[in-house]
Write a protein that holds these residues in place. Structure first.
Motif, PDB file in Angstrom:
ATOM      1  N   LEU A  70       0.825  -1.205   0.000  1.00 51.72           N
ATOM      2  CA  LEU A  70       0.000   0.000   0.000  1.00 51.72           C
ATOM      3  C   LEU A  70       0.864   1.261   0.000  1.00 51.72           C
ATOM      4  O   LEU A  70       0.497   2.272  -0.600  1.00 51.72           O
ATOM      5  N   ARG A  71       2.001   1.180   0.650  1.00 49.35           N
ATOM      6  CA  ARG A  71       2.933   2.329   0.636  1.00 49.35           C
ATOM      7  C   ARG A  71       3.470   2.547  -0.775  1.00 49.35           C
ATOM      8  O   ARG A  71       3.640   3.691  -1.211  1.00 49.35           O
ATOM      9  N   GLN A  72       3.753   1.450  -1.472  1.00 45.61           N
ATOM     10  CA  GLN A  72       4.197   1.565  -2.867  1.00 45.61           C
ATOM     11  C   GLN A  72       3.084   2.150  -3.732  1.00 45.61           C
ATOM     12  O   GLN A  72       3.318   3.029  -4.575  1.00 45.61           O
ATOM     13  N   LEU A  73       1.863   1.667  -3.507  1.00 48.31           N
ATOM     14  CA  LEU A  73       0.722   2.158  -4.265  1.00 48.31           C
ATOM     15  C   LEU A  73       0.493   3.649  -4.024  1.00 48.31           C
ATOM     16  O   LEU A  73       0.233   4.428  -4.954  1.00 48.31           O
ATOM     17  N   GLU A  74       0.618   4.057  -2.772  1.00 50.60           N
ATOM     18  CA  GLU A  74       0.458   5.465  -2.413  1.00 50.60           C
ATOM     19  C   GLU A  74       1.487   6.330  -3.143  1.00 50.60           C
ATOM     20  O   GLU A  74       1.163   7.409  -3.657  1.00 50.60           O
ATOM     21  N   ALA A  75       2.730   5.858  -3.197  1.00 44.57           N
ATOM     22  CA  ALA A  75       3.789   6.601  -3.889  1.00 44.57           C
ATOM     23  C   ALA A  75       3.517   6.677  -5.384  1.00 44.57           C
ATOM     24  O   ALA A  75       3.733   7.728  -6.014  1.00 44.57           O
ATOM     25  N   ASP A  76       3.032   5.580  -5.961  1.00 45.18           N
ATOM     26  CA  ASP A  76       2.713   5.574  -7.394  1.00 45.18           C
ATOM     27  C   ASP A  76       1.657   6.632  -7.716  1.00 45.18           C
ATOM     28  O   ASP A  76       1.808   7.420  -8.653  1.00 45.18           O
ATOM     29  N   LEU A  77       0.582   6.644  -6.931  1.00 44.40           N
ATOM     30  CA  LEU A  77      -0.518   7.572  -7.201  1.00 44.40           C
ATOM     31  C   LEU A  77      -0.111   9.023  -6.927  1.00 44.40           C
ATOM     32  O   LEU A  77      -0.488   9.925  -7.670  1.00 44.40           O
ATOM     33  N   ALA A  78       0.661   9.226  -5.855  1.00 42.69           N
ATOM     34  CA  ALA A  78       1.117  10.578  -5.526  1.00 42.69           C
ATOM     35  C   ALA A  78       1.999  11.146  -6.641  1.00 42.69           C
ATOM     36  O   ALA A  78       2.019  12.355  -6.880  1.00 42.69           O
ATOM     37  N   GLY A  79       2.715  10.252  -7.315  1.00 44.02           N
ATOM     38  CA  GLY A  79       3.576  10.681  -8.412  1.00 44.02           C
ATOM     39  C   GLY A  79       2.863  10.774  -9.745  1.00 44.02           C
ATOM     40  O   GLY A  79       3.486  11.064 -10.767  1.00 44.02           O
ATOM     41  N   GLY A  80       1.548  10.505  -9.742  1.00 42.28           N
ATOM     42  CA  GLY A  80       0.774  10.588 -10.975  1.00 42.28           C
ATOM     43  C   GLY A  80       0.958   9.405 -11.901  1.00 42.28           C
ATOM     44  O   GLY A  80       0.654   9.482 -13.101  1.00 42.28           O
ATOM     45  N   HIS A  81       1.432   8.282 -11.346  1.00 46.60           N
ATOM     46  CA  HIS A  81       1.690   7.082 -12.167  1.00 46.60           C
ATOM     47  C   HIS A  81       0.525   6.098 -12.034  1.00 46.60           C
ATOM     48  O   HIS A  81       0.627   5.066 -11.356  1.00 46.60           O
TER      49      HIS A  81
END
Length: 209
Positions: A70-81
């Motif tokens: 979920l932390r990886q997912l959060e980073a992906d979405l925060a980066g617009g990916h």
């Protein structure tokens, strides 16, 4: 604290200083907590390349942890990916034990609403509720997210669906209260009366059953 300082003042470069201190700290700290804490420090300091590297390592090392994925997912979405985020969910579901799937999926829906695509978040909730139609917590989460989006038509449509479910009386009472609270805050006398009428009809139908 030392990681924070190295992130700002470390030499020869902050990135190298953090990486070196991180490796030493692994010997004395809970590895998963340290990975996640260091990711947060790097993100706040704008060290996105290092935070991405740490997250990639963490998902390989702690593949059975929903929190890490979920932390990886959060980073992906925060980066617009967005597309990368979808792939992260697929990889997570392959790595996680089945008992953690529902947690991962519902949290991913929340993250989509908050940082990614609301439409994608809706799609996830709809899919999950087809399989778990009696999970009141999921209905409540979904309603919360739609209320935050602020589209009255969507909100009312969802609340109408929820209050037409065949759930135990205690759960139905909760859903009718959500509907009534929404109309009292955002509707008018007619919409409030509509919900009260629906609730009375539900009570009468349960008494006749």
């Amino acid at each position: 604290a030392w990681l924070n300082m190295e992130n700002v003042y470390g030499a020869p470069t902050p990135e190298e200083a953090v990486a070196q201190l991180f490796q030493r700290a692994l010997q004395y700290n809970d590895p998963k907590k340290l990975y996640l804490a260091t990711v947060g420090i790097c993100e706040k300091g704008g060290r996105h390349e290092l935070s991405e590297k740490l997250l990639r390592a963490a998902t390989k090392k702690f593949g059975g942890s929903a929190k890490v994925w979920l932390r990886q997912l959060e980073a992906d979405l925060a980066g617009g990916h967005g597309e990368r985020a979808r792939r992260t969910v697929e990889r997570a579901l392959q790595a996680l034990p089945k008992r953690k799937h529902i947690k991962l999926i519902t949290r991913s829906a929340l993250l989509e609403f908050r940082s990614g695509s609301a439409e994608r978040g809706r799609s996830i909730y709809e899919s999950v509720l087809r399989n778990y139609p009696k999970r009141l917590d999921l209905w409540s989460q979904y309603i919360d997210q739609e209320i935050k989006q602020g589209d009255a038509q969507r909100i009312r449509a969802l609340l109408e669906r929820a209050t037409h479910l065949s759930l135990p009386p205690k759960k139905m009472k909760f859903l009718f209260k959500r509907f009534l609270d929404y109309e009292k805050a955002h509707g008018d006398e007619a919409s409030v009366a509509h919900v009260k009428k629906r609730a009375m009809e539900y009570v009468e139908s349960t008494m006749q059953a």
